[in-house]
Design a protein around this motif. Structure first.
Motif, short mmCIF file in Angstrom:
data_model
loop_
_atom_site.label_atom_id
_atom_site.label_comp_id
_atom_site.label_asym_id
_atom_site.label_seq_id
_atom_site.Cartn_x
_atom_site.Cartn_y
_atom_site.Cartn_z
N PHE A 338 49.23 68.62 6.34
CA PHE A 338 50.45 69.01 7.07
C PHE A 338 50.97 70.39 6.67
N ASN A 339 50.16 71.17 5.91
CA ASN A 339 50.55 72.56 5.66
C ASN A 339 50.51 73.34 6.97
N ALA A 361 62.42 73.93 7.56
CA ALA A 361 61.52 72.80 7.26
C ALA A 361 61.92 72.15 5.93
N ASP A 362 62.23 73.00 4.96
CA ASP A 362 62.60 72.48 3.65
C ASP A 362 63.97 71.80 3.68
N GLY A 363 64.87 72.34 4.49
CA GLY A 363 66.23 71.83 4.49
C GLY A 363 66.43 70.58 5.33
N ALA A 364 65.72 70.47 6.45
CA ALA A 364 66.02 69.40 7.41
C ALA A 364 65.53 68.03 6.94
N GLN A 365 66.24 67.02 7.37
CA GLN A 365 65.83 65.64 7.10
C GLN A 365 64.51 65.32 7.80
N LEU A 366 64.41 65.77 9.05
CA LEU A 366 63.22 65.49 9.85
C LEU A 366 62.69 66.82 10.38
N PRO A 391 54.71 74.48 3.21
CA PRO A 391 53.87 73.43 2.62
C PRO A 391 54.07 72.07 3.28
N GLY A 392 53.01 71.27 3.28
CA GLY A 392 53.03 69.97 3.95
C GLY A 392 54.11 69.03 3.44
#
Lengths: 473, 280
Positions: A338-339, A361-366, A391-392
């Motif tokens: 998933f990277n 991507a890092d911050g969101a829940q989904l 990163p994945g």
């Protein structure tokens, strides 16, 4: 006191810019930017060499800087992205003294705060400024909307020069950047063509593949439980993202759901949702089209925010991205871990930038990645992406026309798989999708790159995620 | 078999062929006839054959071959030997003999192979074809259904097709009636303006009211609109469930729901809606 200086050359001299120093500028004018070329022309005419440029990103409007890379005026680049033309130049010729440092928008803001990026002179192209230095990007003939990226630069740079094509005698309103942050103001004939900012899609895709991906993405969000009254969202500006936003908008209307806010790069589609009352507020770091530009000026609930507030991992109390319930992002490649790659194409050629991809991507829940399973003869799903930019571990799901792959390495996603299957959605493994992609494209040969490192991709904490090499000899 | 939508894909377009299984049409029609220029027919046959043999598609598909009575038909059939597909879409059918000839070609194609039972789908594109439509449908057990080809039909009448398809009204009404009488499926003609989705919705709705099972499409963008028209509404499904439940409770006798008698046609209609809802 008037801070107006007649020419860029004079302002640069007054700032004491010398060989080896660092300058910055924003990319809000995107393909329409004409300011950066004027700035570099002035620097070069003064005989200043060995400059580090630390722009918020490099877009096609900045291809005009190529001669200054070739002649040694620019010898280092710190950015969130480069254009295909600049990428081609850097990967084919060893012109820089060190590899390009590519940071996300949020980590660039953090690097400015920590001093890791030290800017001697920040240039701010403003569509309207007063003679005391107050300025904005949302009014004037060259209005481009939010000026959020430069809000950070003016705070930490040693000197600040505002470059404008609409100079006012009276104090500017709104003063998105206050006069106290600015040293000099330089009037120029034009900072750029605002038509060039509309590089984002203006309407949802009608391509059947995109439409199918958008349908499944909307269903994924609905069944994930992340779309609720009071949710916080980032939908992006690609054609698929706009199609998802349009489907979510219809669902929200039907179910009477109102989002607390949407954020990021803002499009007319999001403005429409704001105006319909489906979103309570818009936090805008970058406006992607004319409707968004006008809305920044006209709508009190459409607010400019700095790159720090938007996405900096060192923002006190957390950045706005950390509050996101869901985000929809794109990819040139995604691998079985998933990277995600958005910086290079499948041949390892630099074509774009990481932007706020890793931040949201890092911050969101989904975090949902959307892309077609393959493009021309290149599979999107691979064993290993050509360059990792996100990163994945930050990616929850990948949606393509063949279904949805959920990253079950993230524990809480295991329940998501059951929810989606119960809803009748086509859940498959990412490995399945890789095999399916290769049925259409064949297996790609291993990526060949030369020994020289051209760019380092940095993660939000400053660690090196990946390195991008030169073209093979 | 669900036949809400039939989507034409020109067989000489590699890009469209590769995307055909994600177009979401109930049936794909790979076109070797009018959608392919005469000088590209050889290439189209080779491309279609290679694509179908590759196993890259899992969608239900027909091949629109060239006219049975023309010289290209035999070449089309030769290219389809050993190839997986579900049926032939026959253009400009006017005489039962053409259908019998196509059925024999399929017999020959299937002889000694595991894949049998391919079907035929007739297209009515001339006044004579309409007059003979019943006989043509009954010419072979393989004929699954019929569709009206609006552009050629209008040209045969010597009229210009209008935006509201008024001049085709007689043909549309008559053809669906004939199909029902013959126990075959009826698919409504294409809506030619791919950009006008509202016009498409109106025409699809009209076709549904006439009794058509589905509609032919020329663009993937038309598929969601067609499906939304042919999908039973939530209210229709709820009512159908109540009808079936009332019948079950009445244990075979005539049932009454909300003061209205449920007779055989009402019951059949309710079961049809539930089957359709189930299959979507």
């Amino acid at each position: 006191m008037s801070k107006v200086v007649k020419t860029l050359k004079s302002a640069i001299q007054l700032c004491g810019l010398e060989d080896g120093m660092t300058i910055s500028f924003h990319h809000n004018l995107r393909s329409g930017d004409r300011a950066a070329a004027q700035i570099l022309a002035a620097i070069a005419s003064l005989g200043i060499k060995d400059i580090t440029i630390a722009p918020t990103s490099l877009l096609p409007g900045h291809d005009a800087l190529i001669p200054y890379i070739e002649d040694g005026t620019i010898t280092r680049i710190q950015t969130s992205g480069v254009t295909p033309q600049i990428g081609r130049l850097l990967q084919s010729r060893a012109l820089l003294k060190q590899p390009v440092e590519m940071r996300t928008h949020g980590s660039r803001a953090a690097a400015l705060e920590s001093g890791e990026i030290w800017v001697n002179v920040a240039f701010v192209a403003a569509s309207q400024a007063d003679k005391y230095g107050g300025c904005n990007g949302c009014a004037g003939v060259s209005a481009f909307g939010s000026i959020g990226y430069s809000m950070v630069d003016v705070r930490y740079a040693e000197k600040v020069i505002v470059v404008t094509d609409q100079l006012l005698d009276e104090p500017v309103h709104p003063a998105s950047i206050e006069q106290s942050s600015v040293n000099f103001v330089v009037p120029v004939e034009s900072i750029g063509d605002p038509a060039g900012i509309a590089t984002a899609s203006l309407s949802p895709s009608r391509n059947p593949v995109d439409s199918l991906i958008a349908d499944m993405t909307a269903q994924l969000i609905i069944h994930s439980g992340c779309l609720y009254d009071g949710c916080r969202m980032q939908t992006g500006a690609g054609k698929i993202s706009l199609a998802v936003a349009s489907k979510l908008s219809r669902y929200m209307e039907q179910e009477q759901i109102t989002a607390d806010f949407a954020m990021g790069g803002v499009t007319g589609a999001m403005v429409e949702m704001l105006e319909k009352g489906q979103i309570r507020a818009l936090y805008d770091v970058q406006s992607f089209d004319g409707r968004a530009v006008r809305s920044v000026l006209d709508n009190d609930r459409h607010m400019e925010v700095s790159a720090t507030a938007y996405a900096s991992p060192s923002a006190k109390g957390g950045a706005i991205v950390d509050q996101l319930d869901f985000t929809i992002l794109g990819a040139t490649e995604i691998d079985t871990g998933f990277n995600v790659n958005v910086i290079t194409d499948s041949n390892g050629c630099l074509i774009s930038g990481t932007g706020g991809h890793g931040d949201s991507a890092d911050g969101a829940q989904l975090t949902i990645i959307t892309a077609p399973l393959y493009r021309m003869k290149y599979p999107t799903v691979t064993d290993r992406v050509s360059a990792i930019c996100t990163p994945g571990r930050c990616v929850d799901a990948f949606v393509c026309e063949k279904g949805i792959a959920v990253n079950t390495e993230i524990e809480h996603n295991r329940e998501l798989v059951f929810r989606l299957r119960d809803a009748g959605l086509p859940v498959r493994t990412i490995q399945d999708m890789k095999v399916e992609a290769e049925r259409f494209t064949g297996k790609l040969p291993p990526l060949r790159q030369g020994g020289r490192t051209v760019a380092k991709v940095l993660w939000r904490d400053g660690t090196v995620l990946d390195e991008i090499g030169a073209y093979p000899e | 078999m669900l036949l809400r939508s039939l989507l034409f894909i020109p067989a000489d377009s590699p890009r469209m062929l590769l995307r055909s299984d994600v177009m979401r049409a109930d049936m794909i029609i790979f076109d070797l006839e009018d959608g392919v220029a005469p000088e590209r027919k050889v290439q189209a046959r080779e491309l279609l054959r290679a694509y179908l043999m590759s196993g890259l598609t899992s969608c239900q598909c027909m091949v629109r071959v060239n006219q049975v009575r023309g010289p290209e038909f035999a070449k089309d059939m030769a290219a389809l030997r050993g190839v997986p597909f579900d049926g032939l879409y026959l253009p400009k059918v006017e005489q039962p003999e053409e259908v019998r000839q196509a059925a024999e070609a399929l017999e020959s194609l299937e002889a000694g192979t595991e894949k049998t039972g391919r079907f035929l789908f007739n297209t009515v594109e001339t006044p004579l074809g309409l007059e003979n439509a019943m006989a043509c449908m009954q010419a072979s057990e393989r004929v699954m259904g019929v569709c009206l080809g609006s552009e050629d039909y209008a040209a045969s009448l010597g009229v210009q097709r209008s935006e509201d398809y008024t001049e085709l009204d007689y043909a549309r009404r008559r053809l669906v009636n004939l199909a029902r009488a013959a126990g075959r499926k009826a698919v409504d003609t294409v809506f030619a303006d791919a950009a006008d989705l509202e016009g498409l919705r109106a025409q699809t709705l009209y076709g549904k009211r006439l009794g058509y099972d589905g509609k032919a499409a020329i663009s993937p963008a038309q598929i969601p609109v067609i499906h939304s028209v042919f999908a039973p509404s939530g209210e229709e499904v709820r009512h159908a469930r109540e009808v079936v439940r009332a019948l079950e409770q009445a244990a075979g006798a005539i049932a009454v729901l909300n003061g209205k008698m449920i007779d055989k046609p009402v019951a059949e209609q309710a079961r049809h809606i539930l089957e359709l809802a189930q299959s979507i």
